[in-house]
Write a protein that holds these residues in place. Structure first.
Motif, PDB file in Angstrom:
ATOM      1  N   UNK A 170      -9.569   8.707  -5.345  1.00 56.35           N
ATOM      2  CA  UNK A 170      -9.426   9.413  -4.076  1.00 56.35           C
ATOM      3  C   UNK A 170      -7.996   9.430  -3.559  1.00 56.35           C
ATOM      4  N   UNK A 226     -14.053   2.021  -4.993  1.00 52.31           N
ATOM      5  CA  UNK A 226     -15.160   1.152  -4.586  1.00 52.31           C
ATOM      6  C   UNK A 226     -16.116   0.996  -5.771  1.00 52.31           C
ATOM      7  N   UNK A 244      -8.645  -8.539  -0.449  1.00 49.83           N
ATOM      8  CA  UNK A 244      -7.334  -8.119  -0.955  1.00 49.83           C
ATOM      9  C   UNK A 244      -6.211  -9.035  -0.484  1.00 49.83           C
ATOM     10  N   UNK A 245      -6.371  -9.589   0.705  1.00 47.32           N
ATOM     11  CA  UNK A 245      -5.319 -10.468   1.228  1.00 47.32           C
ATOM     12  C   UNK A 245      -5.075 -11.663   0.306  1.00 47.32           C
ATOM     13  N   UNK A 277      -3.064  -9.640  -3.112  1.00 45.58           N
ATOM     14  CA  UNK A 277      -1.941  -8.683  -3.064  1.00 45.58           C
ATOM     15  C   UNK A 277      -0.613  -9.392  -3.328  1.00 45.58           C
ATOM     16  N   UNK A 331       0.337  -3.318   0.093  1.00 47.65           N
ATOM     17  CA  UNK A 331      -1.080  -3.046  -0.135  1.00 47.65           C
ATOM     18  C   UNK A 331      -1.372  -1.560  -0.262  1.00 47.65           C
ATOM     19  N   UNK A 332      -0.339  -0.741  -0.055  1.00 47.35           N
ATOM     20  CA  UNK A 332      -0.533   0.708  -0.193  1.00 47.35           C
ATOM     21  C   UNK A 332      -0.500   1.089  -1.670  1.00 47.35           C
ATOM     22  N   UNK A 333      -1.315   2.085  -2.037  1.00 44.82           N
ATOM     23  CA  UNK A 333      -1.238   2.608  -3.395  1.00 44.82           C
ATOM     24  C   UNK A 333      -0.727   4.050  -3.340  1.00 44.82           C
ATOM     25  N   UNK A 384      -9.065   8.681   4.269  1.00 46.92           N
ATOM     26  CA  UNK A 384      -8.932   7.515   3.388  1.00 46.92           C
ATOM     27  C   UNK A 384     -10.239   6.723   3.319  1.00 46.92           C
ATOM     28  N   UNK A 385     -10.763   6.503   2.127  1.00 51.18           N
ATOM     29  CA  UNK A 385     -12.032   5.773   2.000  1.00 51.18           C
ATOM     30  C   UNK A 385     -11.975   4.366   2.594  1.00 51.18           C
ATOM     31  N   UNK A 386     -10.819   3.728   2.550  1.00 54.19           N
ATOM     32  CA  UNK A 386     -10.702   2.404   3.160  1.00 54.19           C
ATOM     33  C   UNK A 386     -10.826   2.508   4.665  1.00 54.19           C
ATOM     34  N   UNK A 420       2.363   0.980   6.750  1.00 56.88           N
ATOM     35  CA  UNK A 420       2.580   1.582   5.438  1.00 56.88           C
ATOM     36  C   UNK A 420       1.318   2.266   4.926  1.00 56.88           C
ATOM     37  N   UNK A 421       0.193   1.964   5.562  1.00 55.34           N
ATOM     38  CA  UNK A 421      -1.061   2.452   4.998  1.00 55.34           C
ATOM     39  C   UNK A 421      -2.127   2.531   6.080  1.00 55.34           C
ATOM     40  N   UNK A 448      -2.695  -8.994   4.411  1.00 52.77           N
ATOM     41  CA  UNK A 448      -2.449  -7.744   3.704  1.00 52.77           C
ATOM     42  C   UNK A 448      -3.766  -7.142   3.274  1.00 52.77           C
ATOM     43  N   UNK A 449      -3.792  -5.845   3.182  1.00 51.07           N
ATOM     44  CA  UNK A 449      -5.003  -5.159   2.737  1.00 51.07           C
ATOM     45  C   UNK A 449      -4.606  -3.964   1.889  1.00 51.07           C
ATOM     46  N   UNK A 450      -5.522  -3.557   1.035  1.00 51.01           N
ATOM     47  CA  UNK A 450      -5.312  -2.326   0.292  1.00 51.01           C
ATOM     48  C   UNK A 450      -5.557  -1.161   1.244  1.00 51.01           C
ATOM     49  N   UNK A 451      -4.785  -0.127   1.094  1.00 47.50           N
ATOM     50  CA  UNK A 451      -4.996   1.032   1.940  1.00 47.50           C
ATOM     51  C   UNK A 451      -4.366   2.252   1.320  1.00 47.50           C
ATOM     52  N   UNK A 452      -4.593   3.401   1.962  1.00 47.23           N
ATOM     53  CA  UNK A 452      -3.989   4.634   1.477  1.00 47.23           C
ATOM     54  C   UNK A 452      -2.587   4.727   2.041  1.00 47.23           C
ATOM     55  N   UNK A 453      -1.612   5.006   1.199  1.00 44.41           N
ATOM     56  CA  UNK A 453      -0.253   5.120   1.689  1.00 44.41           C
ATOM     57  C   UNK A 453      -0.185   6.248   2.710  1.00 44.41           C
TER      58      UNK A 453
END
Lengths: 173, 204
Positions: free
Chosen positions: A66, A98, A127-128, A131, A140-142, B68-70, B139-140, B196-201
């Motif tokens: 996504x 997911x 994730x914390x 990462x 943490x951004x992709x 963003x799914x997150x 950032x996200x 920190x967490x994963x997220x969409x830039x």
């Protein structure tokens, strides 16, 4: 008895050989659809792929189906994987889709885009906790990418053009 | 004289070094910084600023978006945060930092649709021109900043994730934002200040 001893020696040799390269961790789950198959791992399993100690340069890209900028740069990783196959470069695509969408989204995506690079699914929602283990500078951004060979390692929180990616990989060769 | 020159050289070098260090550090707020106020367009087309909330003790500022799914995974939890903490003086202020020209699903019109669909009880603002999020250092999406209102200004008290499980709310062990706000409400120190967490830039 002699036979037994030599058998024992062979077993010992084989197991020693194997020790050089740590065995791949047991996946959490394997998702399969036709000839497409993806293993999922927790972060401790994934770490195996981030710390291989041999003369191959590993290009590990964190992405998701996504994530638009991720999907846009995937062809560059595919091209790199194909072009640099003989130069000991290996691409690993770590999907953070997911897990519940692995079958509905990830497997069809791999099939439809005919991805040749190895894909694994990271299934570790805290994730914390991981990462910073990928890289302390990662927000943490992709998309995000790690390139490494043995101890040499570089982290990138950005999307690549093919030229940029090739230039970075060449620094490792 | 020699010593003076040496000291002078040292100061100059130190100054240069710090100038470069400053440049290379990531922009944005650290815990303890004073956060800027803003005036951004809400989904009802009225401008919203932090200072409008006269009775607030602080704010839960969340950079989030439609696509963003997150962010989507956290929508219900964001609504629950506002429900619980608005009346205690910590309203949620959601800001969509994305440029709708880069990410069509994050357009102003679709923000209205999203807010209605999910029953947002809080302002959902568009960061027009993408000017506010870089000041915060987001950032996200989602990316949370818990601010405490003080005489000095709005002090950043927590930066990061909402909790420790984006995928499964029932498996959450650490509710980072709730813990932070609860501590502030009791005049206590926030124990986990940054995660920190994963997220969409963010698409600027």
């Amino acid at each position: 008895m002699k036979n037994f001893l030599s058998l024992f020696a062979i077993i010992l040799l084989v197991s020693c050989n194997k020790k050089e390269e740590n065995p791949a961790p047991r996946p959490l789950k394997t998702y399969t659809e036709g000839n497409v198959s993806v293993n999922s791992y927790t972060f401790s399993g994934l770490e195996h792929f981030l710390k291989k100690d041999n003369d191959t340069t590993y290009v590990v890209n964190f992405w998701a189906t996504w994530c638009v900028p991720c999907v846009e740069e995937l062809p560059h990783f595919e091209k790199l994987n194909a072009t640099y196959k003989d130069k000991k470069v290996k691409v690993l695509l770590v999907s953070i889709d997911f897990p519940k969408m692995a079958e509905s989204k990830l497997l069809p995506f791999i099939k439809n885009n005919n991805l040749k690079s190895e894909v694994v699914l990271l299934n570790d929602p805290d994730a914390n906790s991981w990462i910073n283990k990928v890289d302390p500078t990662w927000s943490g951004a992709i998309p995000a990418t790690v390139i490494y060979k043995k101890e040499k390692r570089q982290f990138y929180e950005k999307a690549f053009t093919y030229e940029e990616l090739e230039a970075e990989v060449n620094k490792f060769l | 004289m020699k010593t003076t020159i040496k000291i002078f050289a040292f100061v100059l070098l130190a100054g240069l070094a710090s100038a470069f260090t400053y440049k290379t550090t990531v922009a944005g707020y650290k815990v303890g910084d004073i956060a800027t106020d803003f005036s951004l367009k809400n989904i009802d087309s009225k401008k919203v600023a932090l200072k409008d909330f006269k009775d607030a003790k602080g704010y839960i500022v969340i950079f989030t978006c439609n696509h963003c799914p997150y962010a989507q995974a956290y929508e219900d939890r964001i609504v629950a945060l506002d429900k619980k903490y608005k009346k205690l003086g910590y309203p949620v202020i959601a800001i969509n930092p994305n440029n709708p020209e880069k990410q069509k699903e994050d357009s102003f019109d679709l923000m209205k649709v999203k807010a209605k669909e999910k029953g947002f009880t809080f302002p959902y603002l568009l960061d027009e021109g993408q000017k506010v999020y870089p000041q915060y250092g987001a950032t996200k999406t989602p990316h949370v900043y818990v601010l405490q209102k003080t005489p000095k200004g709005n002090v950043v008290k927590y930066i990061g994730a909402i909790d420790d499980n984006y995928g499964d709310e029932t498996a959450v062990k650490q509710k980072y934002v709730q813990n932070a706000v609860d501590a502030l409400l009791k005049n206590k120190e926030v124990s986990v200040k940054e995660t920190k967490a994963i997220g969409c830039s963010i698409k600027a």
